[in-house]
Design a protein around this motif. Structure first.
Motif, PDB file in Angstrom:
ATOM      1  N   ALA A  63     -61.069 -33.378 -12.977  1.00  0.00           N
ATOM      2  CA  ALA A  63     -60.351 -32.644 -14.011  1.00  0.00           C
ATOM      3  C   ALA A  63     -59.089 -32.041 -13.414  1.00  0.00           C
ATOM      4  O   ALA A  63     -59.003 -31.858 -12.196  1.00  0.00           O
ATOM      5  CB  ALA A  63     -61.235 -31.541 -14.580  1.00  0.00           C
ATOM      6  N   TRP A  64     -58.124 -31.713 -14.282  1.00  0.00           N
ATOM      7  CA  TRP A  64     -56.910 -31.006 -13.851  1.00  0.00           C
ATOM      8  C   TRP A  64     -56.171 -31.797 -12.786  1.00  0.00           C
ATOM      9  O   TRP A  64     -55.687 -31.228 -11.802  1.00  0.00           O
ATOM     10  CB  TRP A  64     -57.255 -29.622 -13.299  1.00  0.00           C
ATOM     11  N   ALA A  65     -56.045 -33.082 -12.947  1.00  0.00           N
ATOM     12  CA  ALA A  65     -55.421 -33.907 -11.920  1.00  0.00           C
ATOM     13  C   ALA A  65     -54.639 -35.050 -12.538  1.00  0.00           C
ATOM     14  O   ALA A  65     -54.911 -35.471 -13.665  1.00  0.00           O
ATOM     15  CB  ALA A  65     -56.491 -34.461 -10.974  1.00  0.00           C
ATOM     16  N   GLY A  66     -53.649 -35.523 -11.786  1.00  0.00           N
ATOM     17  CA  GLY A  66     -52.821 -36.636 -12.233  1.00  0.00           C
ATOM     18  C   GLY A  66     -52.939 -37.822 -11.293  1.00  0.00           C
ATOM     19  O   GLY A  66     -53.769 -37.826 -10.372  1.00  0.00           O
ATOM     20  N   ASP A 112     -52.652 -37.210  -7.491  1.00  0.00           N
ATOM     21  CA  ASP A 112     -53.843 -36.544  -6.945  1.00  0.00           C
ATOM     22  C   ASP A 112     -54.941 -37.565  -6.659  1.00  0.00           C
ATOM     23  O   ASP A 112     -55.611 -37.509  -5.625  1.00  0.00           O
ATOM     24  CB  ASP A 112     -54.385 -35.505  -7.931  1.00  0.00           C
ATOM     25  N   GLU A 125     -54.243 -41.844 -14.020  1.00  0.00           N
ATOM     26  CA  GLU A 125     -54.470 -40.733 -14.945  1.00  0.00           C
ATOM     27  C   GLU A 125     -54.939 -41.307 -16.271  1.00  0.00           C
ATOM     28  O   GLU A 125     -54.503 -42.377 -16.690  1.00  0.00           O
ATOM     29  CB  GLU A 125     -53.169 -39.942 -15.119  1.00  0.00           C
TER      30      GLU A 125
END
Ligand SMILES: [Mg+2]
Ligand SMILES: [Mg+2]
Lengths: 431, 431
Positions: free
Chosen positions: A229-232, A235, A360
């Motif tokens: 989560a919270w990643a692109g 990352d 992503e």
């Protein structure tokens, strides 16, 4: 079974080099010389030469290659013996001669189909043993990397009803009279789990009904997948290069002997440290065209193109930014340049090519439904997957890593089936 | 994505208790009180109360349960808040309100079918989160135990052509037009691998076409199986009690909070230290008869009998020496008493019952072929398995452990589907 328990590993006997010891294992080689019989015994840890007095041990004559044996005797340093130590046998405590072994290693090496037919026996070869030990270390390293990086290990289902990668390569199962399919990827399930655990990974089989026999495809393979989560995209690419370099480093440290037995040059492995090269799809097309490969922007980068591309680089590369139509619907399009996606592959050098595919994911439900339709698919088939985005959706990214392919590169194997204990392809489901 | 990166885990924010912090997560509860909105935010590590000034943050009004949020503010100790710390929000850096969340935890708890329908969302519940974290620790502990005990991790095929446990519960796959089956156990493959690596284990899915819905059966489950050369029944039973006690100890150490959240009493877990009780099949029949269970020597010990039996003991028990016809053909008969086999089950207490089945295997090829025939099976179907015994056969033993069942007992769950992220049974293959 008392004699079994008293036995020490052969590697330990070699270390000791003196005193009495009991060893157990299987006959690897045997030769007779006047009044002696020399037997090289192997176990899971190494090989040691046993010396039998022919007149005292009639059993030594009867031993075949792969006969099993528990023997006690005196350890003696002998520079000419493998490992520098011999065991002068004084007692045979257990023996199972069995039948003459059907595989001649040298002759067999030429015929890979025969070796696949007798794979249940061929696993005993020192080459397969080395590969299996490397696999053991590779799987351990993957778990270690993810766990130390704050990922939770999860388990995802093998029986599925919606395709991740598209329907053409799905295996159908008769599920109490109804059709279900075998999973091609755990990605959708990992995406569901990030809302609970944020960073998750799974190592499990995946299945592809791949009708062609290639050097890098099997119908079942071990898949290490992660989602955060919270990643692109970047990352996820970083995690990819880190896990690969972590695995390679561990194998170099712990399996040097096995790599050497397999004749693997280690320089390409030693160079595989982050950062890996970053090459955009656009750049890759340019590089390939300069090399004379006939390719236009928008064309797929297949096995041959990957091979050509990786030969230009001395370590793995992250190939990113594929055109929309080359990657599955769930990849998020680049908001600054919508014709390409925030997707990437990691390609292994020396011509090995793709080992990771990731990127992503689309987190907006409207964007997702639009893209599903644009791809000619039916949103009804992806209902729960879309549902995930309806309640507190977050940007997230992940990838899938083909573990057998990674082992193939690490060991320098020519064919993926050479690094899998019981490989399965279109023509082979046994042993 | 800069705000995402700045965020710290909620557990860390609670530890700090002062200063400025950014947190990210999903709305767990929300209530409005005059000019303030109180939002309990959860992430993978815990929950924290956010306090919004209603007039400054219109977004706070719009948040639903499970909305996603990244917020920055001042940490303030507040004994009445969960965890004793609040975050007074000064900036909302990212928010995704989404739609009203469809699950009301309290109402939903009553309807387990509904919760299975929305399992992709229900995984976000604190209860499922706790179960998933315990699973994570259980899988880690199993790997650790085996690796530290000198076992090699291997991978065995999912596509098979010969049945281990018998044909009735095999799933059939359409394999390029030919039928193949999904594995029920990796045992035969592990047996092939002991001649190379001596001690091997695998953790992988196994499949059983189990047509009835019981509290302890699923159609796919995670199976931890091991096999060791030069070993007998009692050696395998010892490994079984050791791995279970190792797992339980690790969960008690690392997942006390999750066990407490699930309301699990830990005394039965704390007592599960080796040696487990050893109870012969003969003794078990006696015990059951004294309890008034109608059972004769030779009858199976099924779920009900296991339940009755385990309630008599305060820790797990090794039930051994089953009559020949109750166990599969590959179990070695006791040479001193051929009507029983060198087989065992490990039964979990509190009524949970069988979690391990194992024993010594037949290593003599003649004995094996005779027993295959005696069981009405065709030796042709087991050719490569028999083959293993023709060349240097050795005594060996192993077992299979149902990991989901172990998690069920550890968490004190009523039903196996409550401890599996995406359970599969005769009626359910989605989400
Ligand atoms: Mg590709
Ligand atoms: Mg039973």
């Amino acid at each position: 079974m008392e004699a079994f328990k008293r036995a020490i590993p052969i590697a330990e006997a070699l270390r000791r080099g003196e005193g009495y010891a009991t060893v157990r294992g299987w006959v690897y080689r045997k030769r007779s010389l006047k009044e002696k019989v020399f037997v090289v015994l192997r176990d899971a840890t190494g090989v040691i030469q046993l010396v039998f007095q022919r007149d005292k041990f009639k059993i030594a004559e009867d031993l075949n290659i792969e006969s099993a044996l528990v023997a006690t005797g005196r350890l003696v340093r002998e520079p000419r013996a493998p490992g520098g130590v011999e065991l002068h046998v004084e007692k045979v405590e257990w023996a199972y001669a069995g039948e003459p072994y059907p595989i001649n290693e040298d002759a067999a090496a030429a015929d890979s189909e025969y070796l696949l037919d007798v794979r249940h026996l061929w696993l005993r070869s020192r080459k397969m043993q080395a590969v299996l030990k490397i696999r053991h270390t590779v799987f351990e390293a993957i778990h270690q990397y993810f766990r130390r990086s704050g990922f939770y290990e999860v388990q995802t289902p093998m029986f599925i009803t919606a395709a991740v990668e598209g329907g053409a390569t799905l295996f159908k199962v008769d599920y109490f009279g109804q059709p279900v399919y075998l999973t091609q990827s755990s990605q959708f399930y990992l995406e569901a789990l990030i809302y609970s655990l944020e960073k998750v990974y799974v190592i499990a089989p995946s299945f592809r009904a791949e009708p062609s026999r290639t050097r890098r495809h099997l119908t079942e393979f071990w898949h290490a997948e992660m989602e955060m989560a919270w990643a692109g995209m970047e990352d996820a690419a970083k995690v990819g290069e880190e896990v690969i370099s972590y695995v390679v480093e561990k194998v170099l440290q712990e399996r040097a002997e096995e790599l050497s037995l397999l004749g693997r040059k280690t320089e390409p492995l030693e160079r595989a440290k982050p950062p890996f090269y970053r090459v955009s799809y656009d750049e890759a097309v340019e590089i390939l065209r300069k090399k004379g490969v006939s390719i236009s922007w928008g064309d797929d980068i297949g096995a041959d193109e990957e091979r050509a591309l990786t030969l230009e680089f001395d370590k793995p590369l992250v190939l990113y930014g594929f055109p929309e139509k080359l990657k599955a619907f769930y990849h998020r399009n680049n908001p600054d340049r919508p014709e390409v996606t925030l997707s990437f592959d990691v390609l292994l050098p020396e011509g090995y090519g793709e080992v990771i595919g990731g990127g992503e994911r689309i987190y907006d439900p409207v964007e997702l439904v639009e893209k599903i339709k644009r791809f000619g698919l039916n949103p009804e088939d992806y209902q729960w997957y879309i549902d995930l985005r309806r309640y507190g959706s977050v940007p997230h990214a992940g990838f899938g890593l083909g573990v057998d392919r990674l082992v193939m590169w690490i060991t320098g194997a020519d064919h993926i089936r050479d690094v899998v204990p019981f490989p399965r392809d279109v023509r082979r489901t046994r042993p």
